[in-house]
Write an enzyme that holds these catalytic residues in place. Sequence first.
Site, PDB file in Angstrom:
ATOM      1  CG  ASP A 136      37.910  44.381  45.611  1.00  0.00           C
ATOM      2  OD1 ASP A 136      37.292  44.506  46.624  1.00  0.00           O
ATOM      3  OD2 ASP A 136      38.761  43.304  45.638  1.00  0.00           O
ATOM      4  CG  ASP A 195      33.352  36.836  36.529  1.00  0.00           C
ATOM      5  OD1 ASP A 195      33.362  36.942  37.844  1.00  0.00           O
ATOM      6  OD2 ASP A 195      34.247  36.614  35.925  1.00  0.00           O
ATOM      7  CG  ASP A 289      37.862  29.818  38.231  1.00  0.00           C
ATOM      8  OD1 ASP A 289      39.107  29.634  38.316  1.00  0.00           O
ATOM      9  OD2 ASP A 289      37.470  30.742  37.424  1.00  0.00           O
TER      10      ASP A 289
END
Length: 533
Positions: A136, A195, A289
């Site tokens: 992104d 991540d 999450d």
Amino acid sequence: MDRLPTTTILPDTFQGVRDDITGQMGLIWRLAKAPLIVPLLKLAVAVCLVMSLMLFVERVYMGIVIVLVKLFGRKPEKRYKWEPMRDDVELGHSAFPMVLVQIPMYNEKEVYQLSIGAACGLSWPSDRIIIQVLDDSTDPAIKALVELECQRWASKGINIKYEIRDNRNGYKAGALKEGMKHSYVKMCDYVAIFDADFQPDPDFLWRAVPFLFHNPEIALVQARWKFVNADECLMTRMQEMSLGYHFTVEQEVGSSTYAFFGFNGTAGVWRISALNEAGGWKDRTTVEDMDLAVRASLKGWKFVYIGDLQVKNELPSTLKAFRYQQHRWSCGPANLFRKMVMEIITNTKVSLWKKFYVIYSFFFVRKIVGHIVTFVFYCVVLPATVLVPEVEVPKWGAVYIPSIITLLNAVGTPRSFHLMIFWILFENVMSLHRTRATFIGLLEVGKVNEWVVTEKLGDALKTRPGAKAPRKPRFRFGERVHLLELAVGAYLFFCGCYDLSFGKNRYFIYLFLQSIAFFVVGVGYVGTFIPNF
């Protein structure tokens, strides 16, 4: 007539005005004290003591459970079926489940190579794994670097997909949701999420996937975080202490008792069918999450936490990054509680005890009461009792309970026990922002959906083991003065001076130390000039 010198008139005038104002304020204080201030402060003390007892009981309960878990050796491998994955003589690699590995990232210049390299290095049959990089990034130069890195691994025979989108709607949740729409995902059974600063060991999937493969009731396997830069400075050591308790106790207790805990957003493997049944990723809060975990749990799915399966990652090493992270982690759960409490209550698929655990223990005590009582009691109400000697806090509430809670928190990181005083002072300072964020989430106002990606420096990850991470200049006085901390610090310092001069000398040492902590954080010094111990 002789002219009077102004130097003899003005000081007397100002002195008279000052005395008049002081006298009026003193009169107002005396008039309001008995009928208004004392009853309100007594009520505040009572409420805070009740909240302290709630937190104390919760901590003791989890302490007892974790002792029993360790005593009876209730490891995940004993509670669930676990067998190593092996090649089938007839089917070969096709007997292995198909695994999707998602790596969401946003302008991750410092760490993109580390995360992509670690994911591509996972040991798993090459025809049964897909690496999906969800980029992104808004910086064209960084996007080009990430795409080039993906191409480099693809040239080595790795099945890696570089995916982008034309907007950042939903932030991380939006990227993950968009990533699940691609046609090749339909072939996958499980999805592992990391991540951009996470580096799984090559055997990660070999240790995690068998829980899902052999136990169809399990939806999530969560690994523990391993902080590679915990020794960088005092602030990272204190973060390690807080998160150490979370992983050592909270996650383990939830997994062992109700097969439920909050997904940490990374270093976990989901069963895709469970993820879809729960409704997929939603961006209605900043804790997508946890949102997914609660919804999946309400469908009857179970979670398992593997404490000895660790994934390397980086802690925020700047105060700015840490503050943004804590705002998201405090505001999001409170907002999710507001949105889901009635859905949990009316759910018919889970037991009454599990609903009680999720609503009371998981959300209310840990995510709301814990933040509020830490700031309101220890930084507002307790100091105020110094100014109002008619109101006293019992010793068990002011000393014994917080001491026991603090000692129980030390279980997660015994190597940092000598830093307990620093941890207490720092946690009290950060409770100001957590409390503020909690109310923003509960009331759904202001920056309730603010999402700021945690800054990752990458220096500690790239440094060879045992070497000091290169330090960067991270402090400019004019940019990091925080008025809230300075105001609370001034209040505590005033209460400390009053206690020392006119009070009963009960809390002045604590008040002075806590005021210094607020002042230090108020000017942005934590994690910069304070060395590691």
